[in-house]
Scaffold this motif. Structure first.
Motif, short mmCIF file in Angstrom:
data_model
loop_
_atom_site.label_atom_id
_atom_site.label_comp_id
_atom_site.label_asym_id
_atom_site.label_seq_id
_atom_site.Cartn_x
_atom_site.Cartn_y
_atom_site.Cartn_z
N GLY A 58 0.78 -1.23 0.00
CA GLY A 58 0.00 0.00 0.00
C GLY A 58 0.81 1.27 0.00
O GLY A 58 0.24 2.36 -0.07
N VAL A 59 2.13 1.18 0.06
CA VAL A 59 2.97 2.37 0.10
C VAL A 59 3.68 2.56 -1.24
O VAL A 59 4.49 1.73 -1.63
CB VAL A 59 4.01 2.30 1.24
N HIS A 60 3.39 3.64 -1.91
CA HIS A 60 3.97 3.89 -3.23
C HIS A 60 5.36 4.51 -3.10
O HIS A 60 5.52 5.44 -2.33
CB HIS A 60 3.06 4.81 -4.03
N PRO A 61 6.33 3.97 -3.85
CA PRO A 61 7.70 4.47 -3.68
C PRO A 61 7.93 5.87 -4.24
O PRO A 61 8.96 6.46 -3.98
CB PRO A 61 8.54 3.44 -4.45
N HIS A 62 6.98 6.42 -4.98
CA HIS A 62 7.21 7.73 -5.59
C HIS A 62 6.36 8.83 -4.97
O HIS A 62 6.07 9.82 -5.62
CB HIS A 62 6.96 7.66 -7.09
#
Lengths: 158, 158
Positions: B148-152
Motif C-alpha cells: 500500500g505504500v507507493h515508492p514515488h
DNA sequence: TATTGTTATACTCTATAACTATA
DNA sequence: TATAGTTATAGAGTATAACAATA
C-alpha cells in the motif's frame, strides 16, 4: 483502525503503479554506470528502430517538448552517441543519426535487461512470468501505449 | 535499421515500468475530480491503516521528507481531511488524526478503483487478471515494497 | 504565414540548512 | 545534545514565450 483491507493495496492499478515505479528506479540504477539516463536511452532505442529522425519528430514521438529536446541532443552528441546532420529536404531541420558508439551503447544497455528481469521475477515460475508479460502487453495495447515508448520520458529518471 | 526486436519493448522490467506509469497517470486523473492528489491519498490511506501518527512518523513511513510533510499536512488540514493534535507524550510533536471527512474521502477514492481496474484489465480473463495480481504481489514483496505504500510519493502526481 | 531549432524567462518542486520549542 | 516541526534559500526541471532561419 486497521480495516479489513478494502483498500488499494491489492488492487491492480495500485500494484502496477507501485511495482512499475520501483522497476523504473532499478532500471535507471543499472544503466547509470553506463553513463546513460532512461530518457537518453528512450531516444537511442527509438532511433535504432526507426530511420533517422529530426528533433521535432523525436519530440512528437516520445512526448518530450522540442525545447527540451535541444539540450538532450546536445548531451547525447557530446557523448558521441548521435550526430546532427542538416536535412537535405528541409534545411531548417537536423537529421539525428545514431553513431557506432550509440549503437554499441544500446546493445550494452539491452544486455543488462535479462539480469534485471531475472532479479525482478525471481521465485516466479516460467509460466507465471510469461503469462505476466503477455498480460502486460495486452494492457499496454489497451492503454494506447506505443511499444517501447515510455510515457514518462518528459521528466528525467528519478 | 528496424532490428528484429532484441530490445526492451517486450522485457518485463520495461513493460512493468511503462504500464505502471500509465496506470499511475490514470489513477491521478480519476481522483482529481475528488480534489485529492495521489500523494495526499497516500497519507490518508496510511493513516487509515495505522493509529494516529506524528508528521515525522508519516514522513519516515512514506518516504516524504519531513520538510515537505509540513505543507502537505497544511493542505490536508485546510481541506478538512486531517487535524493536528499536540501529542500528550511529546509536546514537540503533532498527532495527525483522520477526520470523518477524511475517512469519507478515502471510501470515495476506493470506490473508483474497481472501475479503473475494469478498464485496465478489460479483455483479460478473470484467471489472467487474478494471476497477474498474485504475481505483482509476489514481485512487490521481493522488491521490498511495503503493502500500500507507493515508492514515488516524494514527488507530486504527474 | 507557418515551422525547426534555439534561447530566455518564469514557475514548480525539491534538497539543504537553519531556527524554535521541546526533550 | 538531540529531535519535531517550521521556515528560508538555492538548485534542478519544466513550461511559456519569443527569436532567427527556412519553408
Amino acid at each position: 483502525m486497521a480495516l479489513p483491507t478494502t483498500g488499494h493495496a491489492e488492487s491492480l492499478p495500485f500494484l502496477l503503479s507501485q511495482v512499475g515505479a520501483r522497476s523504473a528506479q532499478l532500471f535507471a540504477e543499472r544503466i547509470a554506470p553506463l553513463g546513460v539516463t532512461p530518457r537518453a536511452y528512450g531516444v537511442l532505442s527509438y532511433l535504432a528502430e526507426t530511420a533517422s529522425q529530426t528533433q521535432q519528430q523525436l519530440a512528437t514521438a516520445l512526448g518530450i517538448h522540442r525545447n527540451n529536446m535541444v539540450g538532450l541532443i546536445d548531451e547525447m552528441e557530446a557523448a558521441g552517441w548521435v550526430r546532427r546532420h542538416r536535412s537535405k529536404q528541409d534545411r531548417r531541420a537536423f537529421d539525428i543519426r545514431l553513431t557506432m558508439t550509440g549503437s554499441t551503447l544500446i546493445a550494452r544497455v539491452n544486455r543488462v535487461l535479462p539480469a534485471l528481469e531475472g532479479d525482478i521475477a525471481h521465485g516466479l515460475s516460467d509460466d507465471d512470468r510469461l503469462a505476466m508479460v503477455a498480460s502486460l502487453m495486452h494492457i499496454a495495447r489497451r492503454l494506447d501505449l506505443k511499444p517501447g515508448v515510455h510515457p514518462h520520458l518528459r521528466s528525467p529518471s528519478r
